[in-house]
Enzyme design. Structure first.
Site, PDB file in Angstrom:
ATOM      1  N   THR A  37     -36.601-125.264  41.420  1.00  0.00           N
ATOM      2  CA  THR A  37     -36.141-126.595  41.823  1.00  0.00           C
ATOM      3  C   THR A  37     -34.627-126.695  41.918  1.00  0.00           C
ATOM      4  OG1 THR A  37     -38.072-127.586  40.765  1.00  0.00           O
ATOM      5  CG2 THR A  37     -36.241-129.048  41.244  1.00  0.00           C
ATOM      6  N   THR A  71     -36.789-125.973  33.015  1.00  0.00           N
ATOM      7  CA  THR A  71     -37.287-126.046  31.642  1.00  0.00           C
ATOM      8  C   THR A  71     -37.084-124.720  30.930  1.00  0.00           C
ATOM      9  OG1 THR A  71     -38.984-127.607  32.362  1.00  0.00           O
ATOM     10  CG2 THR A  71     -39.285-126.585  30.209  1.00  0.00           C
ATOM     11  N   GLU A 152     -50.586-123.815  37.467  1.00  0.00           N
ATOM     12  CA  GLU A 152     -49.657-124.717  36.797  1.00  0.00           C
ATOM     13  C   GLU A 152     -50.175-126.153  36.820  1.00  0.00           C
ATOM     14  OE1 GLU A 152     -44.914-125.914  36.770  1.00  0.00           O
ATOM     15  OE2 GLU A 152     -45.729-124.717  38.416  1.00  0.00           O
TER      16      GLU A 152
END
Length: 304
Positions: A37, A71, A152
């Site tokens: 991202t 993350t 995911e």
């Protein structure tokens, strides 16, 4: 982030990656994160701008660009990174396994869901990456990214349903013990209606999850049909979370917005439930994917 990232390396990585990089990660000695991202490209993965250009020797890529909301990025040893090695769009994307170095800088991003998540803004500045760190084939990285999304999104849905079931259980128990106007809260018809909505939402999504899981195990986890069903489940689950959070807070009243005491589970859930509706593919993208898949399979000559 072991769940999708190590899958990428184990399935598509070269032998040396599987032999040298994967074992320390599995043992917990090192960590790896998925770095896709960007500020410019969230759900629109094909629009990413981080570049990887071969140097004069043709042996190394020079990576430049930024990633956002990564993350685990603050403590990662490895970054499975999506880069642009070719033309604009999905056909010019590659995946690389990039080790942490002075050319890979991370900055903490504070978020509402968890300080321990180590969510980071990652900057690659003239980062030298040998060609052997390429995962799979050059300009074929988009396929790798897409192949992992089903797993995911399935996992995100599992967590969503587990958390919402706990919130619903707490709300039911509170309704049974709390007395208002001289009688238990559960005796109020309006409260039973709210609980019925919550029960129906949780059980419907649970059964969808069971059915999809069975099909993933028996027929495989790839393909347009299973991807569309998982996307629809994720959309339905995150919408259901919204309903449950709203009802639970109303039933708990002031306790539902208090971080301690009997309503603390509901308070945490109402503060956190929205996050899965954004990551792993937003609600709007999930809904659109499911419908577009149905359109593709619709017979062109079919009429009422």
């Amino acid at each position: 982030m072991l769940r999708p990232v190590c899958f990428d390396v184990r399935k598509y990585g070269s032998d040396w990656m599987k032999n040298e990089v994967v074992p320390p990660i599995i043992k917990g000695e090192q960590t790896v994160v998925l770095s896709i991202t960007e500020a410019f490209a969230g759900s629109d993965v094909a629009g990413l701008r981080t570049t990887a250009v071969l140097d004069a020797s043709g042996e190394n890529y020079i990576v430049n660009g930024t990633k956002k909301w990564i993350t685990g990025g603050m403590y990662a040893d490895w970054f499975v990174t999506a880069v642009r090695t070719g033309k604009p769009g999905a056909g010019g994307i590659s995946m690389m396994l990039i080790p942490r170095s002075d050319a890979v800088q991370t900055k903490i991003m504070k978020s509402k869901y968890s300080s321990s998540a180590g969510t980071a803004y990652v900057t690659y500045e003239n980062c030298v990456v040998p060609k052997k760190y390429l995962i799979g084939t050059e300009n074929k990285g988009f396929q790798i990214i897409m192949s992992n999304f089903n797993h995911e999104r399935w996992m995100i849905t599992v967590v969503c349903i587990a958390r919402v079931r706990m919130c619903t259980e707490e709300t039911f128990k509170w309704s049974m013990q709390r007395k208002v106007f001289g009688k238990p809260l559960i005796e109020q018809p309006v409260i039973r209606e709210k609980l019925a909505q919550m029960f129906a939402g949780v059980e419907t999504c649970t059964q969808m999850l069971y059915d999809i899981t069975y099909n993933m195990v028996s027929m495989g986890s790839q393909g347009a049909e299973v991807g569309a069903r998982i996307a629809l489940l994720k959309y339905q689950a995150t919408r259901m979370n919204h309903l449950v959070a709203d009802n639970a807070v109303q039933v708990f009243g002031g306790r539902g917005v208090t971080q301690t005491g009997m309503g603390r589970v509901v308070e945490v859930f109402s503060r956190m439930y929205k996050i899965p509706a954004v990551y792993g593919g937003s609600e709007e993208i999930m809904a659109d994917l499911a419908v577009r898949t149905a359109i593709k399979g619709y017979p062109k000559q079919a009429r009422l």
